[in-house]
Design a protein around this motif. Structure first.
Motif, mmCIF file in Angstrom:
data_model
loop_
_atom_site.group_PDB
_atom_site.id
_atom_site.type_symbol
_atom_site.label_atom_id
_atom_site.label_comp_id
_atom_site.label_asym_id
_atom_site.label_seq_id
_atom_site.Cartn_x
_atom_site.Cartn_y
_atom_site.Cartn_z
ATOM 1 N N SER A 354 0.860 -1.182 0.000
ATOM 2 C CA SER A 354 0.000 0.000 0.000
ATOM 3 C C SER A 354 0.894 1.229 0.000
ATOM 4 N N PHE A 410 -3.529 4.388 -0.619
ATOM 5 C CA PHE A 410 -3.806 3.590 -1.807
ATOM 6 C C PHE A 410 -3.419 2.138 -1.523
ATOM 7 N N HIS A 418 0.751 -0.661 -10.688
ATOM 8 C CA HIS A 418 0.866 0.533 -9.854
ATOM 9 C C HIS A 418 2.200 1.232 -10.079
ATOM 10 N N VAL A 478 -8.836 2.933 -3.219
ATOM 11 C CA VAL A 478 -8.512 4.338 -2.958
ATOM 12 C C VAL A 478 -9.275 4.836 -1.726
#
Length: 584
Positions: A354, A410, A418, A478
């Motif tokens: 994350s 996130f 990502h 999100v």
């Protein structure tokens, strides 16, 4: 305002202030000679056991040669097979890939030449007087009367690799590609050396810190073990390591008070015990030891019963910084699904992640998840063309570009495309197998070594999840913040992670003391807002522990209840922490 960020956190080992620590070769040799003289035997055997990466010549010149009367035996040459044999034996684990191998289950004993071993043991059996055995796995040759373990931090080994100062164990690859040297260390020798060390902790008489060139520091093994055990009874921090990168930024220079002459800092590894080190203060001497030693020796009080049962002697939670402020974008990347990492690399769990945005400029953003309508064929087709130089790959054509603000979170379960964009300061909260990043596109950049950064499109094509499109990403990854509890002057929020990830994160905003409880499970925290906080035991089990802005700290499972309170310049102000633990 001068930075208060503590780059040298330490644990003071109490009750061992006298006659348990020495600094410099002169003091250390005097102590060793005194112990040898006290051994009431005709034959005296001293073992100096090396972790791979110790500077052999330095030890030979400064210690071994100070005992000219001794028979000296270097295990790396006298009992092990030659370099070619070892390299051939592990070739299937090393693979042809520049970065990835397969986790090796090997033990040092697998590489011992029995003919050499018997001949050397016979030499020892027939000898009289002092015998010095030094090198890797020294105690596999003979049981010593005096056993000294020479240790060093993983990051120091990597720096020696980079400088071409040392090769891998049983290799002559001084000037080899750093990624290939790192691969051999990660998948083979470090795992093997940690297994050996774990089995022999109780046999050592001394621990010798060999991190600094020509500045050795030695402590008794008793004080060493007490220091490790004491760490499991209190909050503590490991020594952060800062490293530059092609996309590195400028934020950490100011906040963490780093060398301004360095072009940039990309990473800070501030809670990766396999990589970081721990400082123990014994008397007036501070030794630096690998923080993985705590995990290997005292996993249950550190991790807790449930976490230890699930992960063994591995520390499953990682905190690190990614600084792109006034820097560049990270590579577009994806991490392997659990079954893929198990089937291809021999790891038990994968790298879920994350991005917690610790700070950001107005134009900051994160790339996350594929855009709705993106197909695997078109996406990887364009990546392949870009890799061949036929086109410039357009990340924004295929990947969602999401504005990022301070304190956004996130979530990045494995299999999700990502990339942190420019002008973000990311606190990365993730699971620990951090080497397993499949870079898909790196903006055509070379690494700091001038070589092309490795791209793993084939691996990525087998794990990237195309159902994680725009709508799914926004609804699931999100800012999935939910209020859990609140009281006067405080509130607690769940910020993640996604249900496919085993880490739970809780954010506390508070201007008054907040009570926490490990409930028998490892906690890792960072002070994400506010200048300073103090961590205390309501029952007086440990001394107050002061935390500064952006510092990460570990609260072992055995601690139980603890409180966190705004402190110093933060008294009366609202501050915030984020806490991670394993979800069951």
């Amino acid at each position: 305002m001068k930075s208060k960020f503590n780059k040298q956190p330490l644990i003071e080992v109490k009750g061992y202030e006298k006659n348990h620590s020495w600094e410099g070769y002169e003091q250390i040799i005097k102590e060793i000679k005194g112990k040898i003289d006290a051994i009431d035997k005709e034959k005296k055997i001293v073992a100096m056991d090396f972790y791979p990466g110790v500077r052999v010549d330095e030890i030979r010149e400064n210690i071994i040669e100070n005992f000219p009367e001794a028979i000296s035996i270097f295990t790396d040459e006298e009992i092990f097979f030659d370099n070619e044999f070892v390299t051939n034996k592990i070739k299937d684990y090393m693979t042809e890939d520049r970065v990835f191998g397969i986790m090796s289950p090997c033990q040092f004993i697998d590489f011992i030449d029995q003919d050499k071993l018997h001949a050397t043991r016979k030499q020892i059996e027939e000898a009289k007087g002092l015998i010095l055995v030094y090198g890797v796995a020294a105690s596999l040759l003979t049981k010593p009367d005096l056993h000294i373990y020479l240790d060093l931090a993983r990051w120091e080994i990597q720096k020696r690799y980079r400088r071409g100062e040392i090769p891998n164990w049983k290799h002559n690859n001084y000037n080899d590609d750093i990624l290939r040297k790192y691969k051999r260390g990660f998948f083979f020798e470090w795992r093997m050396a940690d297994r050996y060390k774990k089995d022999h902790f109780e046999n050592f008489h001394y621990i010798l810190d060999t991190n600094l060139k020509d500045i050795p520091r030695m402590i008794t093994a008793k004080s060493f073990l007490v220091g490790l055990e004491s760490a499991t009874k209190q909050p503590f921090s490991v020594v952060p390591f800062f490293d530059p990168g092609v996309w590195g930024g400028q934020w950490m220079k100011e906040v963490c008070d780093l060398d301004r002459s360095v072009e940039n800092y990309a990473w800070c590894f501030n809670c990766v015990p396999e990589e970081n080190s721990l400082l123990l203060k014994v008397g007036e001497v501070i030794v630096e030891v690998p923080s993985i030693n705590i995990v290997l020796k005292y996993p249950r009080p550190l991790l807790g019963e449930k976490v230890h049962a699930r992960f063994g002697t591995e520390f499953p939670i990682r905190f690190d910084f990614l600084d792109t402020i006034e820097g560049g974008n990270l590579s577009l990347q994806v991490h392997p699904l659990t079954e893929y990492i198990q089937e291809n690399f021999g790891m038990h769990y994968t790298q879920d992640e994350s991005y917690y945005i610790l700070d950001a400029k107005e134009d900051a953003y994160v790339y996350l998840g594929v855009k709705t309508g993106t197909t695997k064929e078109k996406f990887f087709g364009d990546l392949a063309k870009a890799q061949e130089g036929e086109i410039e790959f357009s990340v924004e054509k295929y990947i969602n570009k999401i504005p990022a603000q301070k304190h956004d979170h996130f979530l990045i379960p494995a299999g999700t495309a990502h990339c942190s964009g420019v002008n973000s300061m990311v606190l990365e909260i993730s699971s620990t197998p951090y080497i397993f990043t499949f870079k898909l596109w790196d903006w055509g950049r070379a690494g700091l070594d001038g070589k092309p950064r490795p791209i793993h499109i084939e691996h990525g094509s087998k794990v990237l999840q195309f159902d994680r499109d725009t709508e799914w990403t926004m609804n699931n990854l999100v800012n999935q913040v939910k209020k859990v509890n609140e009281g006067k002057g405080w509130r607690e929020e769940k910020t993640g992670l996604h249900e496919r990830e085993f880490i739970e994160t809780r954010r506390h905003w508070f201007s008054v003391p907040v009570l926490h409880d490990t409930e028998g499970e490892l906690n890792v925290l960072n002070l994400i807002e506010g200048e300073q906080a103090i961590v205390e035991s309501p029952e007086g089990k440990f001394e107050p522990f002061i935390v500064n802005y952006a510092e990460t700290f570990i609260v072992p499972a055995a601690v139980g209840k603890y409180s966190i309170t705004p402190y110093g310049p933060s008294k009366g102000k609202e501050i915030a922490t984020i806490k991670a633990y394993v979800r069951f």
